[in-house]
Design a protein around this motif. Structure first.
Motif, PDB file in Angstrom:
ATOM      1  N   ARG A  59      46.505  27.947  28.808  1.00 59.13           N
ATOM      2  CA  ARG A  59      47.079  26.849  28.771  1.00 59.13           C
ATOM      3  C   ARG A  59      48.770  26.816  29.050  1.00 59.13           C
ATOM      4  NH1 ARG A  59      45.043  22.842  24.384  1.00 59.13           N
ATOM      5  NH2 ARG A  59      45.483  21.275  25.831  1.00 59.13           N
ATOM      6  N   LEU A  60      49.241  27.958  28.314  1.00 54.70           N
ATOM      7  CA  LEU A  60      50.608  28.030  28.539  1.00 54.70           C
ATOM      8  C   LEU A  60      50.903  28.385  30.167  1.00 54.70           C
ATOM      9  CD1 LEU A  60      51.732  30.035  25.202  1.00 54.70           C
ATOM     10  CD2 LEU A  60      52.102  27.608  25.961  1.00 54.70           C
ATOM     11  N   THR A  61      50.097  29.279  30.529  1.00 60.75           N
ATOM     12  CA  THR A  61      50.164  29.435  31.811  1.00 60.75           C
ATOM     13  C   THR A  61      50.252  28.110  32.851  1.00 60.75           C
ATOM     14  OG1 THR A  61      49.036  31.631  31.628  1.00 60.75           O
ATOM     15  CG2 THR A  61      49.411  30.831  34.019  1.00 60.75           C
ATOM     16  N   ALA A  62      49.350  27.319  32.545  1.00 57.91           N
ATOM     17  CA  ALA A  62      49.229  26.050  33.161  1.00 57.91           C
ATOM     18  C   ALA A  62      50.869  25.245  33.083  1.00 57.91           C
ATOM     19  CB  ALA A  62      48.359  25.168  32.666  1.00 57.91           C
ATOM     20  N   VAL A  63      51.389  25.414  31.818  1.00 61.78           N
ATOM     21  CA  VAL A  63      52.516  24.807  31.441  1.00 61.78           C
ATOM     22  C   VAL A  63      53.496  25.295  32.159  1.00 61.78           C
ATOM     23  CG1 VAL A  63      54.386  24.101  29.699  1.00 61.78           C
ATOM     24  CG2 VAL A  63      51.859  24.030  29.322  1.00 61.78           C
ATOM     25  N   ALA A 128      44.067  33.058  33.412  1.00 64.40           N
ATOM     26  CA  ALA A 128      44.987  33.142  34.214  1.00 64.40           C
ATOM     27  C   ALA A 128      44.710  33.679  35.528  1.00 64.40           C
ATOM     28  CB  ALA A 128      46.321  33.119  33.544  1.00 64.40           C
ATOM     29  N   GLU A 129      44.187  35.019  35.299  1.00 70.57           N
ATOM     30  CA  GLU A 129      43.892  35.699  36.527  1.00 70.57           C
ATOM     31  C   GLU A 129      42.753  35.085  37.301  1.00 70.57           C
ATOM     32  OE1 GLU A 129      44.954  38.743  37.735  1.00 70.57           O
ATOM     33  OE2 GLU A 129      46.513  38.054  36.066  1.00 70.57           O
ATOM     34  N   GLN A 130      41.672  34.350  36.467  1.00 70.66           N
ATOM     35  CA  GLN A 130      40.559  33.605  37.425  1.00 70.66           C
ATOM     36  C   GLN A 130      41.323  32.633  38.416  1.00 70.66           C
ATOM     37  OE1 GLN A 130      39.619  34.487  34.116  1.00 70.66           O
ATOM     38  NE2 GLN A 130      37.607  35.124  34.045  1.00 70.66           N
ATOM     39  N   LEU A 164      32.058  35.200  35.261  1.00 68.86           N
ATOM     40  CA  LEU A 164      32.497  36.214  36.152  1.00 68.86           C
ATOM     41  C   LEU A 164      33.972  36.657  35.677  1.00 68.86           C
ATOM     42  CD1 LEU A 164      30.983  35.444  39.444  1.00 68.86           C
ATOM     43  CD2 LEU A 164      30.160  36.691  37.777  1.00 68.86           C
ATOM     44  N   ASP A 165      34.179  38.014  35.619  1.00 68.62           N
ATOM     45  CA  ASP A 165      35.275  38.380  35.354  1.00 68.62           C
ATOM     46  C   ASP A 165      36.219  38.321  36.549  1.00 68.62           C
ATOM     47  OD1 ASP A 165      34.960  40.929  36.896  1.00 68.62           O
ATOM     48  OD2 ASP A 165      34.675  41.899  35.236  1.00 68.62           O
ATOM     49  N   PRO A 166      37.497  38.597  36.503  1.00 71.35           N
ATOM     50  CA  PRO A 166      38.298  38.423  37.853  1.00 71.35           C
ATOM     51  C   PRO A 166      37.799  39.204  39.166  1.00 71.35           C
ATOM     52  CG  PRO A 166      39.905  38.420  36.143  1.00 71.35           C
ATOM     53  CD  PRO A 166      38.419  38.842  35.447  1.00 71.35           C
ATOM     54  N   HIS A 167      37.279  40.424  38.761  1.00 70.71           N
ATOM     55  CA  HIS A 167      36.963  41.351  39.731  1.00 70.71           C
ATOM     56  C   HIS A 167      35.561  40.782  40.477  1.00 70.71           C
ATOM     57  CE1 HIS A 167      36.376  45.093  42.226  1.00 70.71           C
ATOM     58  NE2 HIS A 167      35.030  45.011  41.551  1.00 70.71           N
ATOM     59  N   GLN A 168      34.596  40.509  39.621  1.00 68.34           N
ATOM     60  CA  GLN A 168      33.596  39.914  40.108  1.00 68.34           C
ATOM     61  C   GLN A 168      33.638  38.781  40.890  1.00 68.34           C
ATOM     62  OE1 GLN A 168      31.709  39.688  36.110  1.00 68.34           O
ATOM     63  NE2 GLN A 168      30.057  40.712  36.996  1.00 68.34           N
ATOM     64  N   LEU A 169      34.817  37.708  40.520  1.00 66.14           N
ATOM     65  CA  LEU A 169      35.113  36.614  41.193  1.00 66.14           C
ATOM     66  C   LEU A 169      35.542  36.872  42.664  1.00 66.14           C
ATOM     67  CD1 LEU A 169      35.003  33.679  40.437  1.00 66.14           C
ATOM     68  CD2 LEU A 169      37.317  33.706  39.799  1.00 66.14           C
ATOM     69  N   VAL A 170      36.477  38.009  42.708  1.00 68.52           N
ATOM     70  CA  VAL A 170      36.998  38.373  44.023  1.00 68.52           C
ATOM     71  C   VAL A 170      35.876  38.805  44.920  1.00 68.52           C
ATOM     72  CG1 VAL A 170      38.140  40.289  45.191  1.00 68.52           C
ATOM     73  CG2 VAL A 170      39.119  39.313  43.281  1.00 68.52           C
ATOM     74  N   GLY A 217      45.920  43.649  40.047  1.00 65.68           N
ATOM     75  CA  GLY A 217      45.584  43.586  38.757  1.00 65.68           C
ATOM     76  C   GLY A 217      44.014  43.431  38.493  1.00 65.68           C
ATOM     77  N   ALA A 218      43.782  42.021  37.974  1.00 66.08           N
ATOM     78  CA  ALA A 218      42.377  41.784  38.021  1.00 66.08           C
ATOM     79  C   ALA A 218      41.678  41.378  39.117  1.00 66.08           C
ATOM     80  CB  ALA A 218      42.186  40.354  37.285  1.00 66.08           C
ATOM     81  N   SER A 219      42.426  41.452  40.338  1.00 62.49           N
ATOM     82  CA  SER A 219      41.602  41.353  41.616  1.00 62.49           C
ATOM     83  C   SER A 219      40.758  42.435  41.944  1.00 62.49           C
ATOM     84  CB  SER A 219      42.506  40.826  42.713  1.00 62.49           C
ATOM     85  OG  SER A 219      42.968  39.394  42.705  1.00 62.49           O
ATOM     86  N   GLY A 220      41.358  43.394  41.388  1.00 62.92           N
ATOM     87  CA  GLY A 220      40.448  44.715  41.602  1.00 62.92           C
ATOM     88  C   GLY A 220      40.678  45.481  40.472  1.00 62.92           C
ATOM     89  N   ALA A 221      40.442  45.074  39.145  1.00 65.23           N
ATOM     90  CA  ALA A 221      40.776  45.640  37.827  1.00 65.23           C
ATOM     91  C   ALA A 221      39.925  46.854  37.660  1.00 65.23           C
ATOM     92  CB  ALA A 221      40.379  44.647  36.809  1.00 65.23           C
ATOM     93  N   GLU A 222      40.627  48.141  37.211  1.00 62.14           N
ATOM     94  CA  GLU A 222      40.284  49.249  37.062  1.00 62.14           C
ATOM     95  C   GLU A 222      39.374  49.338  35.890  1.00 62.14           C
ATOM     96  OE1 GLU A 222      41.694  53.788  36.257  1.00 62.14           O
ATOM     97  OE2 GLU A 222      42.831  52.585  37.585  1.00 62.14           O
TER      98      GLU A 222
END
Length: 513
Positions: A59-63, A128-130, A164-170, A217-222
């Motif tokens: 939510r703070l990221t949205a702000v 935020a990463e999603q 889905l986590d960010p990597h799966q979402l990618v 980062g999370a787009s291909g999180a290790e």
């Protein structure tokens, strides 16, 4: 009348100073939280606190996004003497250039083209990463689709972002892009030379193309043990670029390992990362010592030389394109010559899973590499001209039919069937690919277990040992998909768990046909 004016003035004062005042309250509360020790919390309270902090961060990221959009629209940075808002953020907040550009680009996306994603972020429904992945995925969609298709694509990504986590979402975004791509002139779906950019993408948007995802980062999180699914943001950002794309300039002060270790072993600085992007491509970044770099350059030198056309026309590929083509050709030759060590008991080769209808009659389901990215149809047609085809029949849940054997060693055909079903290590939360895994007999061979699909699973070395020694049990559900039951000390109820990374990708065809 005077009283009403006073109230109006008071409301105006509160409205004008509302955000700073609320920020001060939040800062004060955070300071109080930092002074408290969480040791006295129960497990359930600790769980709620962790989830609440994650939601609050979203939510703070949205702000922050709303504030950045307002600063962009009013020309705040220019009045402060900066070239643009990302430049001001870099200087004032000491952000990396890519991070500054990405914050502004994502904030603007969430304000308008991806407003539904912005609302979900503001509600704390997604992280935020999603949200960042969805914004990049929407920019990666082909330009010819209708507004209705674009809105449906965002809804589909939002629906799956909650699980889905960010990597799966990618990877899902890459599949979605490929479904919606009608003209496929390159491995990414768009003409790589369009707009003078090899990367394709958004036609000059500093945060819009695949290259901007280098610090993904999370787009291909290790993975937790250094898996292949990507790498940290620190490793992805380029310190500088040479004239033809070579990493140049400073190394950014990153000298891994102690100085004496580097002197003893210069190879200790070697690193190599692969990061998937929503464009269906993979970014490569790394570093070699002098010896390793010399070997690589020597191997690529002849293959990367310009190749004039049959009519004598000059090679129009850029140096970076020629080197990339040379690397792919070098790897292809090594695999074709059979000089690469076996992986998971199988001689390495390019493994592509293709629905039978797609292979024979142009079906709409996508082909997929063993690393989870969709393969464009044009590339599939080229590969199928000279390929060994192994038919593996699947049931409606995607489980291969039993091809049991009477030997303890898992034969190659059965190994491929396991890779199709399990998609990697089946231990919950593990992202190791099939080539890093070992075959495990659920009922051990000495105890009468057979070498057949219904008695085999893929496990990486670490989790293979845990299953054997830590009390984890393996069962199969009604669809013959493996589930792991944790020992009593981890879950007194011993509820079965499935690895989300082993889930088959969602069906996107029905939503856009």
């Amino acid at each position: 009348m005077d009283g009403d004016e006073a109230v109006g003035d008071g409301v105006g004062v509160v409205a004008a100073s509302g955000l700073p005042a609320r920020m001060a309250v939040i800062s004060e509360q955070v300071g109080g939280m930092l002074e408290e020790d969480p040791w006295h919390l129960s497990d359930s309270e600790l769980e709620g606190l962790i989830e609440g902090l994650h939601e609050l961060g979203s939510r703070l990221t949205a702000v922050r996004g709303q504030v950045l959009v307002d600063a962009f629209n009013r020309g705040f940075a220019v009045r402060q003497g900066a070239a643009d808002l990302p430049s001001w953020l870099r200087e004032r907040l000491t952000l990396a250039p890519l991070d500054a550009r990405r914050q502004v680009a994502v904030a603007r996306d969430l304000d308008d083209p991806c407003r539904a994603t912005g609302q979900a972020l503001a509600a704390g429904d997604i992280g935020a990463e999603q949200a960042r992945v969805i914004c990049e995925a929407m920019r990666a969609l082909p330009g010819g689709i209708s507004p209705e298709q674009r809105a449906a694509a965002e809804r589909a990504l939002l629906d799956h972002a909650r699980s889905l986590d960010p990597h799966q979402l990618v990877r899902l975004a890459a599949r979605l892009r490929e479904h919606l791509t009608t003209v496929d002139t390159s491995s990414g779906g768009d003409d790589p030379q369009a707009g003078g950019s090899e990367a394709g993408g958004s036609g000059g948007d500093p945060a819009g193309g695949p290259a901007s995802n280098a610090a993904g980062g999370a787009s291909g999180a290790e993975g937790p043990d250094g898996g292949p699914n990507g790498d940290s943001a620190a490793e992805g950002d380029h310190a500088g670029e040479g004239e033809d794309g070579d990493a140049g300039g400073s190394r950014g002060g990153r000298w891994p390992g102690p100085a004496d270790e580097r002197m003893r072993d210069p190879a200790s600085m070697r690193r190599f990362s692969l990061t998937d992007t929503p464009w269906g491509t993979t970014l490569i970044h790394g570093e070699l010592d002098a010896e390793g770099a010399a070997l690589l350059r020597t191997a690529l030198d002849g293959l990367a030389a310009p190749s004039p056309g049959e009519d004598g026309a000059p090679d129009r590929r850029s140096p970076t394109r020629r080197r990339a083509d040379a690397l792919v050709e070098l790897v292809g030759r090594a695999l074709g010559a059979g000089v690469v060590p076996t992986s998971g008991g199988v001689r390495p080769h390019l493994l592509v899973t293709v629905p039978w209808a797609t292979l024979l009659a142009g079906g709409k389901e996508l082909a997929e590499t063993s690393w989870g990215l969709p393969l464009p149809r044009g590339v599939l047609n080229r590969l199928s001209c000279d390929a060994e085809v192994t038919r593996i029949l699947l049931d409606p849940q995607g489980v291969p039919l039993d091809v049991g054997r009477t030997t303890r060693t898992i034969p190659p055909a059965l190994r491929r069937a396991l890779a199709v079903r399990d998609r990697g290590c089946v231990f919950p939360g593990c992202d190791r690919p099939p080539s890093w895994c070992e075959g495990h007999h659920v009922i051990h061979w000495p105890c009468g277990g057979v070498t057949a699909l219904h008695n085999l699973v893929l496990l990486c070395g670490t989790h293979h040992r845990r299953v054997h020694h830590d009390g984890w049990d393996i069962v199969f559900d009604d669809h013959q998909l493996p589930q792991l039951i944790p020992p009593h000390r981890i879950d007194p109820h011993r509820r079965p768990r499935r690895n989300p990374y082993c889930q088959r990708p969602p069906d996107l065809v029905s939503q856009f046909t």
